[in-house]
Design an enzyme around this catalytic site. Structure first.
Site, mmCIF file in Angstrom:
data_model
loop_
_atom_site.group_PDB
_atom_site.id
_atom_site.type_symbol
_atom_site.label_atom_id
_atom_site.label_comp_id
_atom_site.label_asym_id
_atom_site.label_seq_id
_atom_site.Cartn_x
_atom_site.Cartn_y
_atom_site.Cartn_z
ATOM 1 N N GLY A 68 0.790 -1.225 0.000
ATOM 2 C CA GLY A 68 0.000 0.000 0.000
ATOM 3 C C GLY A 68 0.815 1.264 0.000
ATOM 4 O O GLY A 68 0.318 2.331 0.400
ATOM 5 N N SER A 106 0.401 -5.752 -6.002
ATOM 6 C CA SER A 106 -0.367 -4.773 -5.235
ATOM 7 C C SER A 106 0.167 -3.364 -5.517
ATOM 8 O O SER A 106 0.151 -2.939 -6.677
ATOM 9 C CB SER A 106 -0.340 -5.123 -3.745
ATOM 10 O OG SER A 106 -1.268 -4.339 -3.022
ATOM 11 N N ALA A 107 0.653 -2.644 -4.507
ATOM 12 C CA ALA A 107 1.234 -1.330 -4.780
ATOM 13 C C ALA A 107 2.358 -1.440 -5.792
ATOM 14 O O ALA A 107 2.574 -0.534 -6.607
ATOM 15 C CB ALA A 107 1.737 -0.694 -3.484
ATOM 16 N N ASP A 149 -10.478 -10.709 -4.996
ATOM 17 C CA ASP A 149 -9.817 -9.433 -4.714
ATOM 18 C C ASP A 149 -10.808 -8.295 -4.945
ATOM 19 O O ASP A 149 -11.382 -8.188 -6.032
ATOM 20 C CB ASP A 149 -8.605 -9.268 -5.634
ATOM 21 C CG ASP A 149 -7.823 -7.983 -5.380
ATOM 22 O OD1 ASP A 149 -8.185 -7.219 -4.465
ATOM 23 O OD2 ASP A 149 -6.843 -7.753 -6.106
ATOM 24 N N HIS A 196 -6.643 -10.832 -2.330
ATOM 25 C CA HIS A 196 -5.627 -9.870 -2.770
ATOM 26 C C HIS A 196 -4.230 -10.352 -2.360
ATOM 27 O O HIS A 196 -3.982 -10.673 -1.207
ATOM 28 C CB HIS A 196 -5.908 -8.499 -2.156
ATOM 29 C CG HIS A 196 -4.997 -7.423 -2.659
ATOM 30 N ND1 HIS A 196 -5.118 -6.882 -3.920
ATOM 31 C CD2 HIS A 196 -3.946 -6.788 -2.076
ATOM 32 C CE1 HIS A 196 -4.183 -5.958 -4.084
ATOM 33 N NE2 HIS A 196 -3.458 -5.888 -2.986
#
Length: 285
Positions: free
Chosen positions: A41, A121-122, A227, A257
């Site tokens: 994140g 993800s990020a 997700d 996720h």
């Protein structure tokens, strides 16, 4: 694996992974170079975080490949675009004479003609933005990017998607957690329709996607139905296809996720299947 500093003033680094058997090959075997961006994140984690370390170690073995996992600055102390700047700097460092001449694992084993960007993800968000920012110049240098994989990419927007509403409360990435990460990482005053968060910002995606198409990079978009961000990834894949980019879309049922990073056995299955197949398809093109 070994850690190598990139910019000591920013405390950024690379964690390199090399299959042990490659050290004993004579002459040294050249392997694809997978440049990996970790998730969290934009706020937590680094290349030494257990899940990301283990995932990259397994990817290096199963592809096989040299894997370079980038350690970038984190929010809220360093808001975006700090992470993008750091990862772009890592690309430049990898192509530099210092990396090529002074680091034996890169000099002897990395095939710079066959490089790949991947992020989870990020990190998937970073892979997308770094691809936009570097597509014009990177293939003119020492590196040749063959493909980009957006793995469970961390995208968002002000208006909720169907999957976000359906999975707003879940054990892996609750929407309130995602919203907090964006609040901490976006530039001050920006909302989730900022271009760093929402690939559809401006109504049709970035004009820089034309540079990705012109570079001939194949892009894989990977996610799963468990997700909450899966609809974001699907619309990003469709948008890139409409821009003329060759897109490989892979969306599994179930999961959550970061599935292939959080579940070691699933990660091994993924690296030996979907990821390996994508890399090989780019090499064969």
């Amino acid at each position: 694996s070994k850690d190598i500093p990139i910019n000591q003033s920013k405390n950024t680094s690379l964690r390199l992974f090399l299959p042990k058997r490659s050290l004993n090959s004579s002459p040294p075997a050249k392997l694809p170079l997978l440049i990996y961006f970790h998730g969290g994140g934009f706020v937590i984690c680094n290349p030494s975080t257990t899940n990301f370390h283990d995932y990259c170690s397994n990817a290096a073995l199963q592809l096989p490949a040299v894997v370079a996992s980038v350690g970038y600055r984190l929010a809220p102390e360093h808001r975006l675009p700090a992470a993008y700047d750091d990862c772009e700097e890592a690309l430049r460092w990898l192509a530099s004479p210092a990396a090529a001449g002074d680091e034996p694992w890169l000099r002897d084993h990395a095939d710079y003609e066959n490089c790949f960007l991947m992020g989870t993800s990020a990190g998937g968000n970073i892979a997308y933005l770094v691809a936009l920012r570097t597509a014009v110049q990177v293939n003119k240098g020492r590196e040749r990017i063959r493909g980009v994989m957006l793995h469970h990419a961390f995208f968002g927007g002000v208006e909720r998607t169907g999957s976000e509403e359906r999975l707003a409360v879940n054990a892996t990435l609750a929407l309130e957690t995602a919203d907090l990460c964006w609040e901490l990482s976006l530039p001050h005053g920006a909302d989730r329709d900022h271009q760093y968060c929402n690939p559809m910002a401006g109504g049709g995606g970035s004009e820089l996607l034309e540079d990705v198409r012109a570079a001939g990079w194949k892009v894989a978009v990977v996610d799963c139905e468990g997700d909450p961000l899966v609809d974001r990834c699907k619309e990003t894949a469709r948008m890139m296809e409409e821009k003329g980019i060759e897109v490989v879309a892979h969306f599994e049922s179930g999961g959550f996720h970061g599935w292939e990073v959080m579940d070691a056995e699933k990660g091994k299955e993924f690296n030996g299947g979907v990821l390996k197949k994508f890399v090989q398809s780019c090499l064969d093109a």
